[in-house]
Design an enzyme around this catalytic site. Structure first.
Site, PDB file in Angstrom:
ATOM      1  CB  SER A  59      -5.113  -0.895  -4.218  1.00 42.62           C
ATOM      2  OG  SER A  59      -3.797  -1.415  -3.768  1.00 42.62           O
ATOM      3  CG  HIS A  76       0.197  -0.808   0.678  1.00 45.46           C
ATOM      4  ND1 HIS A  76      -0.519  -1.078   1.796  1.00 45.46           N
ATOM      5  CD2 HIS A  76      -0.802  -1.064  -0.289  1.00 45.46           C
ATOM      6  CE1 HIS A  76      -1.625  -1.996   1.554  1.00 45.46           C
ATOM      7  NE2 HIS A  76      -1.914  -1.743   0.343  1.00 45.46           N
ATOM      8  CB  VAL A 117     -10.016   2.598   1.630  1.00 51.45           C
ATOM      9  CG1 VAL A 117      -9.075   3.144   2.989  1.00 51.45           C
ATOM     10  CG2 VAL A 117      -9.976   3.551   0.485  1.00 51.45           C
ATOM     11  NE  ARG A 118      -9.334  -5.091   1.975  1.00 50.85           N
ATOM     12  CZ  ARG A 118      -8.568  -4.939   2.576  1.00 50.85           C
ATOM     13  NH1 ARG A 118      -7.668  -3.623   2.416  1.00 50.85           N
ATOM     14  NH2 ARG A 118      -8.126  -5.423   3.811  1.00 50.85           N
ATOM     15  CG  HIS A 127       3.377   4.693  13.862  1.00 51.47           C
ATOM     16  ND1 HIS A 127       2.441   3.713  13.963  1.00 51.47           N
ATOM     17  CD2 HIS A 127       4.407   4.195  13.440  1.00 51.47           C
ATOM     18  CE1 HIS A 127       2.878   2.773  13.647  1.00 51.47           C
ATOM     19  NE2 HIS A 127       4.099   3.237  12.865  1.00 51.47           N
ATOM     20  CG  HIS A 148      10.507 -15.741   3.617  1.00 47.76           C
ATOM     21  ND1 HIS A 148       9.196 -15.079   3.585  1.00 47.76           N
ATOM     22  CD2 HIS A 148      11.296 -15.152   2.554  1.00 47.76           C
ATOM     23  CE1 HIS A 148       9.262 -14.139   2.696  1.00 47.76           C
ATOM     24  NE2 HIS A 148      10.538 -14.161   2.242  1.00 47.76           N
ATOM     25  N   GLY A 180      -8.599 -10.759 -12.234  1.00 50.85           N
ATOM     26  CA  GLY A 180      -8.600  -9.080 -12.306  1.00 50.85           C
ATOM     27  C   GLY A 180      -7.573  -8.613 -13.455  1.00 50.85           C
ATOM     28  NE  ARG A 181      -5.693  -3.253 -18.044  1.00 51.82           N
ATOM     29  CZ  ARG A 181      -5.036  -2.559 -17.881  1.00 51.82           C
ATOM     30  NH1 ARG A 181      -4.313  -2.024 -16.638  1.00 51.82           N
ATOM     31  NH2 ARG A 181      -4.301  -2.029 -18.596  1.00 51.82           N
TER      32      ARG A 181
END
Length: 321
Positions: free
Chosen positions: A111, A125, A128-129, A164, A194, A278-279
């Protein structure tokens, strides 16, 4: 040509075959991707380099966070790898997937968030996970997710078009509608209800992908990861020396506030990291080093700042402009 990927609903996650070699292959790819992205970004900096911080998670696993700070081009850039495990998935992962509750899990990914110094260079940003949920006596359930998106402050149509087109190229071998499907998902995900505006000009986003074979899904995740630098660096190189004044810098800091709002209120990755213990430093490296808020601010009509709101913070088909 692979069969068309479709947006997977949480209810459609199903056990499919994989083995420990598959897990190791994904992990090795992610570690190499972190190296590749860091090397590409460092090429734009004459002196500053990434600093690595290796960490362990008491509940299982750990990671390596790489941070570049105070560069001439990148005010702050973070590129994280993590591979964590635990006895049960956090609430953010099971709220819409109750069948995953009380399963052991492994989650690994890369990330990154890049905050450039020059207001004419967009923030970007990517992640991939890969996640696996297991319990004794039952097949493992696995899925892939990820994407990349672009957040300009002073956008140029040619930059958005390049971004794109590269996203479309990443999807080209995975079905005729893959780009359109995941572009739409990105527009819907990176949206601030919002504020009634998108975070930026979008890109790609996908989650819960375990359709077809493990090899096909892994290939798509790799394509998304491999195309990030191709999408981002040409924009950085074109805009990094653009002259700017305090006016543009102030607007950049104001718009960074929107980035903070999305990441802390809506982002599932941030919630997953915090809920899974997590950290914290690695999770919140996505925050910009500086940001500002101003009460009830609106741009003056006819200004470049107004153009961002009027044109670029609305979902549209960029490839047809």
């Amino acid at each position: 040509m692979l069969e068309r990927f479709t947006k997977y609903s949480p209810q459609n996650l199903a056990p499919t075959s994989m083995n420990i070699e598959d897990i190791n292959t994904v992990k090795n790819y992610l570690l190499n991707l972190q190296n590749h992205i860091c090397a590409g970004l460092e090429q734009e900096e004459p002196d500053v380099r990434f600093v690595e911080d290796v960490w362990q998670r008491p509940e299982g696993g750990g990671g390596q966070s790489r941070i570049l700070e105070n560069g001439l081009v990148f005010e702050q850039a973070g590129v994280n790898f993590s591979h964590v495990s635990g006895l049960s998935l956090p609430a953010s992962a099971t709220a819409k997937r109750p069948e995953l509750a009380n399963r052991n899990f492994q989650a690994m990914g890369v990330s990154l968030v890049i905050h450039p110094r020059n207001p004419y260079v967009p923030t970007s940003h990517a992640n991939v996970r890969f996640l696996i949920a297991e319990k004794p006596g039952a097949p493992a359930i696995w899925w892939f997710g990820g994407g990349f998106d672009l957040t300009p402050f002073y956008p140029f149509k040619e930059d958005v078009l390049h971004w794109h087109k590269t996203a479309q190229k990443a999807c080209a071998e995975f079905g005729d509608t893959a780009y359109a499907d995941y572009k739409k998902w990105c527009d819907e995900y990176f949206y601030l209800p919002h504020r009634k505006e998108t975070r930026g000009v979008g890109g790609l986003f996908f989650d819960d992908l375990n359709e077809g074979s493990f090899a096909d899904c892994f290939a798509f995740m790799r394509s998304v990861g491999d195309h990030y630098i191709q999408a981002y660096l040409p924009i950085v190189q074109k805009r990094k020396e653009t002259p700017y004044t305090d006016r543009e810098r102030d607007f950049q800091l104001y718009r960074r506030g929107r980035y903070v709002e999305f990441n802390l209120v809506y982002d599932r990755g941030t919630l997953f990291g915090l809920q899974s213990n997590g950290r914290t430093e690695s999770i919140l490296m996505s925050m910009p080093p500086l940001a500002r808020w101003q009460y009830n601010w609106t741009p003056e009509p006819g200004t470049p700042e107004a153009a961002l709101y009027e044109t670029y913070l609305k979902p549209q088909n960029w490839l047809e402009l």
